[in-house]
Design an enzyme around this catalytic site. Structure first.
Site, short mmCIF file in Angstrom:
data_model
loop_
_atom_site.label_atom_id
_atom_site.label_comp_id
_atom_site.label_asym_id
_atom_site.label_seq_id
_atom_site.Cartn_x
_atom_site.Cartn_y
_atom_site.Cartn_z
N ASN A 48 -21.52 2.65 8.14
CA ASN A 48 -21.32 1.54 7.21
C ASN A 48 -21.90 0.21 7.69
OD1 ASN A 48 -18.42 3.27 6.92
ND2 ASN A 48 -19.57 2.87 5.04
N LYS A 136 -23.04 14.16 9.91
CA LYS A 136 -24.25 13.41 10.24
C LYS A 136 -24.19 12.86 11.66
CE LYS A 136 -25.25 9.18 8.89
NZ LYS A 136 -25.61 7.99 8.09
N HIS A 156 -32.06 8.08 3.31
CA HIS A 156 -33.50 8.29 3.12
C HIS A 156 -33.84 9.77 3.02
CE1 HIS A 156 -34.10 4.04 3.82
NE2 HIS A 156 -33.55 4.14 5.02
#
Length: 227
Positions: A48, A136, A156
């Site tokens: 974040n 992730k 992305h």
């Protein structure tokens, strides 16, 4: 996982991105940490926020607590103050202290170098069992710090995967990661991941992508839809 056909032209697309960004041929030295725990905490701080604030927070944290044992013994409020630039300081500080305690209990020290000797699946399971560590974050530690095959999916990578038509538009990042790891060559994971990030930042941007200069446009569903 949703049933998705193996995409065509994987090699051609990866080669095209490599021809522009070149991360596959670069050694894994800039992003690898001598102590993988550094990479884990750095990636925890990245949640974040942007890379600049993540790096500033990590530098401030290490300046105040050069050894992880010092951070583990510090007050959560003091850690939060050191990393506040990365946002969610209180939450990240609490999780960090929990993570450090679990690692100390499991490995006997503030180090996760031992994960390098684990099976990839077992190492991933351990990492995602830690407070605040998702797929992730675990994948980043695996591929960059432990030299294990993993393909982290950020905004992305997700965007490019959808535009290419590799995955359905509504597939979530965790599922995209699972899918990409099942169809892409493991030997290309690290470099291809970095190439896609650079491509997403420089050409295949969220708004106004520069399709005219994309080396993969002839295989891209999004580009074809513009006609």
């Amino acid at each position: 996982m949703q049933k998705v056909k193996k995409p065509k032209y994987i090699k051609e697309i990866l080669d095209a991105l490599e021809s522009v960004w070149g991360y596959e041929k670069r050694p894994n030295t800039d992003l690898r940490h001598e102590e993988p725990l550094d990479g884990l905490i750095l990636t925890l701080l990245s949640q974040n926020t942007n890379d600049r604030n993540r790096d500033r927070a990590f530098a401030g944290l290490k300046a105040r607590y050069p050894q992880w044992e010092q951070a583990a013994n510090a007050y959560a409020a003091d850690i939060a103050d050191a990393i506040r630039v990365a946002g969610l300081g209180d939450t990240k500080a609490a999780r960090m202290k929990q993570v450090l305690q679990i690692i100390k209990d499991r490995f006997g020290s503030y180090s996760i170098k031992g994960l390098a000797d684990w099976d990839t699946c077992e190492a991933r399971e351990f990492l995602v069992s830690l407070p605040g560590i998702g797929l992730k974050t675990a994948a980043c530690v695996l591929v960059f710090d432990l030299d294990k095959p993993a393909f982290p999916v950020d905004t992305h990578v997700a965007r490019i995967s959808r535009r290419l038509g590799w995955v359905p538009e509504k597939m979530q990042p965790a599922k995209i990661q699972e899918y990409l790891e099942s169809v892409l060559p493991p030997s290309r994971f690290r470099g291809a991941h970095l190439n896609m990030i650079e491509h997403g930042r420089g050409i295949c941007t969220s708004r106004k992508p520069d399709c005219a200069n994309c080396p993969a446009k002839k295989w891209c569903n999004f580009y074809k839809s513009l006609d």
